[in-house]
Design an enzyme around this catalytic site. Structure first.
Site, PDB file in Angstrom:
ATOM      1  N   ILE B 210      10.151 -16.817  23.671  1.00  0.00           N
ATOM      2  CA  ILE B 210       9.381 -16.577  24.272  1.00  0.00           C
ATOM      3  C   ILE B 210       7.783 -16.588  24.464  1.00  0.00           C
ATOM      4  O   ILE B 210       7.442 -15.948  24.535  1.00  0.00           O
ATOM      5  CB  ILE B 210       8.403 -16.129  21.743  1.00  0.00           C
ATOM      6  CG1 ILE B 210       8.026 -14.837  21.546  1.00  0.00           C
ATOM      7  CG2 ILE B 210       7.735 -17.017  21.462  1.00  0.00           C
ATOM      8  CD1 ILE B 210       8.917 -13.925  21.233  1.00  0.00           C
ATOM      9  N   CYS B 211       8.087 -17.943  24.686  1.00  0.00           N
ATOM     10  CA  CYS B 211       6.519 -18.611  25.343  1.00  0.00           C
ATOM     11  C   CYS B 211       6.744 -17.905  26.394  1.00  0.00           C
ATOM     12  O   CYS B 211       6.093 -17.248  27.547  1.00  0.00           O
ATOM     13  CB  CYS B 211       6.687 -20.472  25.298  1.00  0.00           C
ATOM     14  SG  CYS B 211       8.064 -20.505  25.852  1.00  0.00           S
ATOM     15  N   THR B 212       7.646 -17.857  27.200  1.00  0.00           N
ATOM     16  CA  THR B 212       8.200 -17.238  28.686  1.00  0.00           C
ATOM     17  C   THR B 212       7.640 -15.924  28.193  1.00  0.00           C
ATOM     18  O   THR B 212       7.116 -14.809  29.641  1.00  0.00           O
ATOM     19  CB  THR B 212       9.869 -17.092  29.340  1.00  0.00           C
ATOM     20  OG1 THR B 212       9.938 -19.189  28.994  1.00  0.00           O
ATOM     21  CG2 THR B 212      10.371 -16.081  30.448  1.00  0.00           C
ATOM     22  N   ASN B 215       3.842 -15.484  28.436  1.00  0.00           N
ATOM     23  CA  ASN B 215       3.193 -16.344  29.483  1.00  0.00           C
ATOM     24  C   ASN B 215       3.261 -16.852  30.185  1.00  0.00           C
ATOM     25  O   ASN B 215       2.160 -16.486  31.681  1.00  0.00           O
ATOM     26  CB  ASN B 215       2.962 -18.071  28.424  1.00  0.00           C
ATOM     27  CG  ASN B 215       2.446 -17.767  27.558  1.00  0.00           C
ATOM     28  OD1 ASN B 215       1.455 -17.344  26.722  1.00  0.00           O
ATOM     29  ND2 ASN B 215       3.032 -19.214  26.394  1.00  0.00           N
TER      30      ASN B 215
END
Lengths: 525, 428
Positions: B210-212, B215
């Protein structure tokens, strides 16, 4: 700038489908699941192809079904026979008793045609013998000719006619009896640019191009913002680490196990914080630093092809492309042209896109150099496809149908290398010889004698032959629905590969045993 | 022995000319128990009852092959309706059928084309049917594209086996395809390796952190996931994303394209958007034909004993020539469905319950979504009902070692699976 645009568009078209913006039209929706395999270029090749299938048997219609559904341009069924009660029982593209007595070609074409409105189907009730005698050119107007359980004599005539025409249609010879089957594709040669190889092209970390090397060595790793540091792509880390290593190791990459281990430790020690995953990724990809990027042997073998030494402006574009590739690899750094395909890796958007741009720019430059080396002007899209797929090129050299059975030496080699595959082939060849003699009973003894006659005197047949020949004698004229359906899938798949020139078709006899459920390929080289 | 009267109405002379050649005599490898002739034909044509799960790409082919080989009492279950993208391979359907239930249309087509064959459709879920329903069949063939449905069917047939009653053992034949690749296998529940035994052979589904997505997008897929996972719920609230609705795909495509443009990422198209959000697997008629034929051939051989059946796994790769591999997949003693042993799991004594749950979701040979955990004496964490979820939630932060003694047993259940998994926990 303009070139970069056209390249990105080509990639989109090749990797997705016909429509790149907005909702797809109904044709794209219908073919969506296959366009994801062979794209618009493959689809267009299918739609321009013309297929001739000899006989309207269960196997023939099973093959055609899998070509009509994906949208082949045209098919003709050549079959003078009327539907028998036995046909009506095993062929899904006949309407049971209602079809009995009607033209088998006519009924099959009508029912296959219902599968796809955009496909043209023709029923031809002439006999192949008549066509071969009176109008053989008719047969040369097809892309692929498929012959199912055709008698030896007429098959030999057909195979010879098609073989003598260098650019004539490919011939697929299909034979089956009961649970056993085989097929063979006759073609002179078959060049594949888009083999969809699962091997990824080299990132050239061991031979970095100037802009990549310059970027990797110019980074101020120590003074960098810690967040940026944890987002340096592994490609950049490796190029930098390798360059530093080489300085202190006489210009050589790590070679021994100990050196490689120490190189990896060096990468770990570059970390500012223990949880920098990009450095872990670099360590796991470190083998790329000592994997020499050179021309793969399969590709350099192509450079030896006799066709290259007698190139003329009218030679097939494939050879001009291969020749340009040969000259390209003679120049430093002696590699295939760079491709811009960059795998995903731990990185920030900016650092990844920057790296991707470096690769794209360099790939464009190398493509430009490659184009300069071409002797003839070729369509830019073709050159682009060739360059992007250069690492997976294939050139298959075919044989005439029947050549194996006329060469006892090759049969002996095949017997030693692939005995159970050859056992099926020999049994089916023996069946074809006996059937041609119209003998009342087909016995194991008679079949064995025919097979033995193909081999040098005194050759011992393997145990697998008894298994195969027994099955043939059990059901010599049985076109079983499941065998037909399985062959229908396998043969259609190979025909699609031949027509689209994508993926790699078989080069020899493919044999099928549905008792033990396996497929194999007869090998004799 | 006379042929039973029911097939005389529709069977014409020579109808089975081809098939009878392998039913009238044995081959060199045929089991001596094979009773050539009328007996085996009577069983196949008048007694055998076969269930087909799925009336899609494989199902259409399977139904046609079974009907032609002489099975006359065929049942088929499918919960889907026909979509235009099915028509490149699901050959029993026409453009006019789009929107209708697959099972019903397929059954009608087969009955019209192959006289005397009865196909009974059920438009619904396999989970709607109980053990009594499954008990009536001699054989089950699965042509599914869902791992979850296969696991359910497999576990149901394993659980059905009663050692006292040989009739309760229903051979399960399973096929699957993806592009030019596929596999067919024969499962004898409790006797051979089952579907669950081979779960670790499946490719791991691609999941983007999810961070990829939020962000550091790099690929077109990251932008598409951003549009569907983060932007859709943010903009549309509770309105559910319907991946079959072209308007919804267009919305995602526009949102993903805008994000891609912002980040200089190339390659977001309508087609790739649809591919990512629907997890589309390429599918063609030819591969489905090969795998379905292999499955139906096994059904025919099992029903007639005319030849040995596959032992037990056939794998095909058609991208580079024709490559196939036939092998015996071995049974797992710690298989949660057909094995007797508990699965040994060694974890750190610092591991929390939540971490254990994450591990179970991650593990390739378990693949369980939303597991509930309990010990023989207490509940550790339950996903449902809401009251029990709330009362067990505080345990998520606790260490497993506080709740389970070394060598202790933990039972794992999930609503999607008709079986429970027994773990033996050790600590490091």
């Amino acid at each position: 700038m303009k070139q970069a645009m056209s390249e990105s568009q080509d990639i989109e078209i090749a990797t997705t489908a016909i429509v790149t913006d907005g909702q797809p039209d109904s044709k794209t929706r219908r073919y969506d699941r296959q366009l994801r395999l062979w794209a618009a270029s493959g689809q267009s090749a299918l739609e321009n192809a013309r297929i001739l299938v000899i006989s309207g048997s269960a196997t023939s219609t099973s093959i055609l079904k899998n070509l009509v559904l994906p949208g082949i341009g045209h098919f003709t069924i050549l079959d003078p026979a009327n539907v028998t009660p036995a046909d009506a029982g095993n062929n899904f593209f006949l309407e049971g008793p209602d079809s009995i007595g009607k033209s088998r070609a006519g009924e099959a074409v009508r029912l296959l045609g219902e599968l796809n409105d955009s496909v043209e189907g023709v029923a031809d009730t002439s006999s192949l013998e008549d066509i071969l005698a009176k109008n053989p050119d008719y047969l040369l107007g097809f892309t692929v000719v498929i012959a199912c359980n055709l008698e030896n004599e007429v098959l030999e005539k057909l195979a010879t006619l098609l073989w003598e025409e260098e650019a004539g249609p490919a011939l697929v010879v299909v034979r089956s009896a009961g649970f056993l089957a085989e097929f063979f594709i006759q073609f002179h040669e078959h060049a594949v640019i888009e083999s969809h190889s699962e091997i990824a092209p080299s990132l050239r970390i061991d031979k970095p191009f100037p802009a990549l090397l310059e970027y990797a060595t110019s980074l101020d790793l120590a003074g960098m913002d810690p967040t940026d540091h944890s987002h340096i792509p592994y490609v950049v880390i490796l190029v930098r680490a390798l360059e530093d290593w080489k300085k202190s190791h006489g210009g050589l990459p790590p070679q021994t196990y100990a050196e490689k281990k120490s190189f990896k430790q060096g990468i770990q020690s570059m970390k500012l914080k223990y949880d920098e995953e990009n450095f872990d990724e670099a360590e796991s990809q470190a083998y790329r630093c000592w994997t020499d990027t050179s021309v793969p042997s399969d590709i350099s073998k192509l450079f030896q092809d006799p066709a290259l030494s007698s190139l003329t402006p009218t030679s097939a574009p494939f050879y001009h492309l291969v020749d340009a590739l040969r000259r390209f690899t003679q120049e430093p750094p002696h590699t295939l042209p760079l491709t811009s395909a960059l795998p995903d890796m731990k990185a920030s958007t900016e650092s990844y896109i920057h790296l991707q741009t470096l690769y794209k720019t360099r790939a464009e430059e190398e493509k430009k150099r490659f184009t300069e080396l071409l002797d003839v002007p070729l369509d830019d899209a073709l050159v682009d496809t060739f360059v992007r797929n250069a690492h997976g090129l294939k050139l298959l050299k075919g044989k005439k149908w029947g050549a194996l059975d006329r060469d006892p030496g090759d049969l002996l080699k095949a017997l030693a290398t692939t005995p159970k595959e050859l056992a099926i082939h020999l049994s089916l060849s023996a069946l074809a010889s006996i059937s041609a003699k119209h003998e009342p009973a087909i016995t194991v003894e008679a079949l064995t004698a025919e097979a033995q006659a193909l081999l040098p005197p005194g050759t011992e047949l393997p145990d697998e032959f008894d298994d195969a020949v027994g099955e043939i004698a059990r059901a010599p004229t049985a076109d079983l629905p499941n065998t037909a359906a399985l062959l229908g899938g396998l043969v259609a798949q190979e025909v699609i590969k031949v027509i689209t020139k994508q993926y790699v078709p078989i080069e020899s006899y493919c044999t099928v045993d549905l008792v033990e459920t396996w497929t194999g390929v007869v090998k004799f080289a | 022995m006379a042929t039973a009267s029911s097939s005389q109405n529709t069977d014409w002379q020579d109808r089975y000319y081809h098939i009878d050649q392998v039913l009238d005599k044995p081959g060199p490898r045929t089991d001596p128990a094979f009773l050539a002739g009328d007996g085996v034909k009577d069983f196949l044509r008048n007694q055998a009852k076969i269930l087909v799960i799925g009336a899609g790409g494989l199902g259409c082919e399977i139904l046609a092959n079974l009907a032609l080989t002489g099975f006359k009492d065929i049942h088929v279950i499918d919960m889907d309706t026909i979509d235009i993208s099915n028509l490149n391979r699901q050959f029993l359907f026409r453009t006019k059928d789009v929107g209708k239930p697959k099972a019903t249309v397929a059954a009608e087509f087969i009955m019209k084309r192959v006289p005397g064959v009865k196909v009974t459709p059920y438009f619904g879920k396999i989970q709607d049917k109980d053990d009594d329903y499954y008990m009536q069949f001699n054989l089950v063939i699965c042509g599914l594209d869902s791992v979850e449905a296969r696991r359910w069917m497999n576990a149901t047939l394993v659980n059905l086996v009663d050692p006292e009653n040989p009739e309760s053992l229903k051979p399960l034949i399973d096929g699957g395809t993806e592009g030019f690749k596929g596999q067919a296998r024969v499962i004898l529940p409790t006797i051979t390796s089952c579907y669950e035994c081979s779960l670790d052979m499946l490719n791991k589904p691609t999941a983007f952190p999810i961070c990829t997505i939020a962000n550091t997008p790099r690929l077109p897929e990251h932008c598409i996931e951003w549009a569907s996972v983060l932007e859709w719920p943010r903009v549309h609230g509770d309105k559910k994303l319907d991946t079959d609705d072209p308007e919804h795909i267009s919305w995602l495509y526009n949102v993903a394209s805008a994000r891609a443009k912002e980040f200089n990422i190339e390659g977001v198209t309508w087609s790739s958007t649809q591919g990512v959000v629907k997890n589309i697997i390429p599918a063609i008629a030819s591969t489905n034909a090969i795998i379905s034929a292999a499955c139906c051939n096994e059904a025919f051989k099992i029903a007639t004993s005319s030849a040995a059946y596959l032992n037990n796994y056939f794998m095909l790769i058609g991208t580079d020539g024709v490559y196939s591999y036939t092998f015996e997949h071995t049974k797992r003693d710690d298989c949660p469905v057909c094995g007797g042993d508990s699965l040994e799991l060694s974890i750190s004594s610092e591991f929390t319950v939540e971490q254990l749950i994450d591990l179970l979701v991650e593990k390739q040979d378990i693949q369980i979504k939303k597991p509930s955990l309990s010990t023989p004496t207490s509940q550790i964490y339950l996903q449902a009902p809401p009251q029990l979820e709330a009362s067990t939630r505080p345990n998520l932060a606790k260490k497993v070692s506080e709740l389970v003694p070394p060598e202790g047993e933990v039972t794992v259940t999930a609503s999607t699976l008709p079986f429970s998994l027994s773990l033996r926990i050790t600590y490091t």
